[in-house]
Design an enzyme around this catalytic site. Structure first.
Site, PDB file in Angstrom:
ATOM      1  N   GLU A 310       3.780  -1.100  -3.380  1.00  0.00           N
ATOM      2  CA  GLU A 310       4.767  -1.367  -4.435  1.00  0.00           C
ATOM      3  C   GLU A 310       4.215  -1.229  -5.856  1.00  0.00           C
ATOM      4  OE1 GLU A 310       7.820  -4.273  -2.136  1.00  0.00           O
ATOM      5  OE2 GLU A 310       5.985  -5.236  -2.799  1.00  0.00           O
TER       6      GLU A 310
HETATM    7  C1  ACM Z   1       4.642  -5.328   1.516  1.00  0.00           C
HETATM    8  O1  ACM Z   1       5.462  -5.952   2.201  1.00  0.00           O
HETATM    9  N1  ACM Z   1       4.861  -5.176   0.225  1.00  0.00           N
HETATM   10  C2  ACM Z   1       3.473  -4.745   2.094  1.00  0.00           C
END
Ligand code: ACM
Length: 674
Positions: A310
């Site tokens: 992310e």
């Molecule tokens: C994640 O759930 N951001 C790895």
């Protein structure tokens, strides 16, 4: 042979067993080994020292369950009773590392129990199997006579615990390590840093934990203690230091590493933050070299998780950090870096060099997958199974977490049937070998030390079975039957998934009289996936996690059994099941009066009052439908239409929980309308 492959008679014998994970091969024979008060254990061969305290713990658990006063105190290499009842033999010391031999053969005859393993780690797995075999009848305790030959299907069977968002003290980690060992899991993935907290002491960069943790962090001594505790149970510890994103807590103490000028503050809310280390800043790599070097010395496992999830990628992400930094933009232009994904790959390739220097193998979330990366890295898939397939096709090793997100409150069977290597996967044999296993992920936005176990257990035991047992072991009913018994056994390890339920109900009620409250909470579950965050904007890292939604458990058993009974009744019209349904519905129909008295004294419960009233109405509809079905009457159109409206309304969440019996009542109503 697994239980699901046995003949009918064999199945009858095998189903008296409560093994989880189901072993690779069980051969039943007649008779049993009767447990007696002078039961003794002897260890032979060349095991690692860890086997002696492990055998002692096993003996204490056996003694604890049976109340037998065994004469043997603490098992050591000096114990050499010639006629020991349980003989454990290990050929060599096991190494706590990926791919170590965990096989064992357990043979139980009326006279003796033999546990033979290549390594003591295999023997530990076998001791857990033996404990699960303990049975009882009017004559006492016994082990059924069986020969079990067992080995894991996957080498990497992990549980991620996120201690960044909510800190989990050492004792929480340790009791979960015991739970993992009980179901033969072998990797603790310790997610140690997040936007909300930096949880490890750094002696080189002390502002990381001093300014990034609110005082909630592990000292290096704590970390060493947990690693030892895990290794004593044959469990690897893989630390995760999430970079370049999810890194706000690092930047509180070291703002110059960031892509924006700062200052930075520890984040208190949930949702993706885009603060990220600046990949164009050489000081960032010098810092990571020093810090990773320090952590590489602290954590012995060769695998080192760098997160990588992310980061600011794609158009939909807020362009605040990488995209809005003119220096980063100019750097990308100058170096022909096409987009943020390529920039992250550029960052990661420098990390690989740093980690290689510190003798570590890089593992990260699927966003680190990039054609330019060396094939030594490991990919952890979380958004889709496709990432695993493309990783394998491109020659990367990988592990699966998609489908094992236990924070999302999905039912056990959903996770259980999620196979890292389903039969129809389109990979060749060599590519399949690159799939190492999987990990359950306990993200901690919405858990505290008090209720985290209830989100991990018992569902994670079913994931453990998926990762250990042969592929064809996938009978959901049989899984649930065994899970109930395993769940209780996990309690003896100090896990709180069962006992904290009633404790939390007592606090909510402000009283020991929780009968009506329990009847209600038994039927609800927290809303699934990320829905709580859209229903409640006050969820922060310091919000109370003590309400009904935090107390209610995933895959609510009473509701699940009700739904199952409804479908059994509608299939076969069985009278006993009808009586059971009638009793359940009557209890729920009459529950509100007593519960409203509790609610009157307990304002914290006011939020669930509307749903308690709804339960009364739903149960009424269920009773009328059941009565029509029994009398072979058809309900009239008007009352059916009204009932449908009530049930549709009853499906809506209240106070972030949903009522899990509505679909069963709908099925009854539907049948009564035909
Ligand atoms: C994640 O759930 N951001 C790895």
């Amino acid at each position: 042979m697994a239980i699901s492959q046995l003949s009918a008679t064999e199945k009858a014998a095998a189903t008296t067993l409560y093994l989880m994970p189901v072993p690779t091969k069980i051969t039943h024979s007649a008779g049993e080994f009767r447990l007696h008060a002078d039961f003794q254990i002897q260890v032979t061969g060349a095991p690692d020292e860890r086997i002696y305290p492990a055998a002692t713990r096993m003996l204490r658990r056996l003694s604890g369950r049976t109340g037998l006063f065994f004469p043997q105190d603490f098992i050591t290499a000096a114990d050499n009773a010639k006629n020991a009842d349980l003989k454990i033999n290990c050929k060599r010391p096991g190494k706590v590392e990926l791919g170590e031999n965990e096989t064992y053969v357990l043979t139980i005859t009326p006279e003796h129990i033999n546990l033979n393993a290549e390594t003591d780690i295999g023997a530990l797995r076998g001791l857990e199997t033996l404990l699960q075999l303990l049975s009882a009848d009017a004559n006492g305790y016994y082990f059924p006579c069986v020969t079990i030959e067992d080995e894991p299907r996957f080498a990497w069977r992990g549980l991620l615990i996120d201690v960044g968002r909510h800190f989990m003290p050492v004792h929480v980690i340790k009791r979960n390590l015991d739970g993992m060992a009980a179901v033969k899991m072998n990797v603790l993935h310790w997610h140690l840093t997040e936007d909300q907290g930096f949880r490890v002491e750094s002696k080189i960069y002390p502002k990381l934990h001093q300014l990034g943790s609110d005082g909630f962090y592990y000292t290096q001594e704590h970390i060493r203690g947990v690693i030892k505790y895990a290794a004593d149970r044959g469990i690897r510890v893989v630390p995760e230091f999430d970079v370049p994103g999810h890194a706000t807590s690092w930047l509180v103490g070291y703002p110059k590493l960031g892509s924006k000028p700062g200052p930075y503050e520890i984040i208190r809310k949930w949702g993706i933050q885009y603060a990220a280390l600046d990949p164009t800043n050489e000081n960032v790599y010098a810092f990571l070299d020093q810090f990773f070097g320090e952590m590489a010395a602290l954590f012995p496992d060769p695998y080192f998780h760098i997160g990588g999830d992310e980061v600011e990628q794609g158009k939909h992400h807020k362009a605040e950090h990488w995209n809005a930094n003119p220096g980063i933009q100019a750097f990308m232009k100058k170096n022909n870096i096409a987009d943020n994904a390529a920039l992250q790959a550029w960052f990661n390739s420098k990390l690989v060099k740093i980690l290689t220097k510190h003798q570590k193998i890089m593992i990260g979330w699927e966003e680190i997958l990039h054609e330019s990366m060396p094939r030594s890295i490991v990919i952890q898939s979380w958004r889709g199974a496709e990432a695993m397939v493309s990783a394998a096709r491109a020659g990367f090793q990988s592990i699966l977490s998609r489908g094992y997100y236990i924070d999302l409150i999905q039912p056990t069977d959903f996770h259980y049937l999620n196979d890292p290597l389903p039969p129809d996967i389109s990979l060749n044999a060599e590519q399949k070998n690159l799939i190492l296993g999987g990990e359950a992920t306990m993200w901690s936005e919405l858990v505290t030390p008090e209720n985290i176990d209830s989100r991990i257990w018992p569902r994670t035991a079913a994931i453990a079975e998926r990762l250990w047992s042969p592929q064809h072991v996938k009978d959901v009913d049989d899984m649930y039957r065994r899970l109930q018994s395993v769940s209780m056994q996990l309690e003896e390890l100090g896990l709180t998934h069962e006992k904290n339920y009633e404790m939390m109900l007592r606090r909510l009620a402000g009283s020991a009289n929780i009968h009506a409250l329990r009847t209600f909470v038994d039927l609800v579950e927290p809303v699934k996936r990320y829905k709580r965050h859209s229903l409640n904007k006050n969820l922060t890292s310091f919000a109370p996690m003590t309400r009904v939604v935090d107390t209610a458990r995933p895959d609510a058993q009473v509701a699940r059994i009700f739904r199952k009974n409804v479908s059994a009744y509608l299939n076969a019209g069985n009278k006993t099941i009808a009586e059971r349904l009638q009793a359940d519905l009557k209890l729920w129909n009459e529950n509100h009066d007593e519960l409203s008295m509790i609610i009157e004294r307990s304002p914290v419960l006011a939020e669930i009052e509307p749903m308690s009233k709804t339960l009364t109405q739903c149960a009424e509809i269920g009773l009328q439908s059941l009565s029509a079905l029994r009398d072979k009457r058809t309900l009239d159109k008007n009352s059916i239409a009204n009932a449908k409206r009530v049930l549709a309304q009853a499906k809506k969440p209240v106070a972030e929980v949903e009522l899990m019996v509505v679909s069963g009542i709908e099925d009854l109503l539907e049948a009564a309308g035909k």
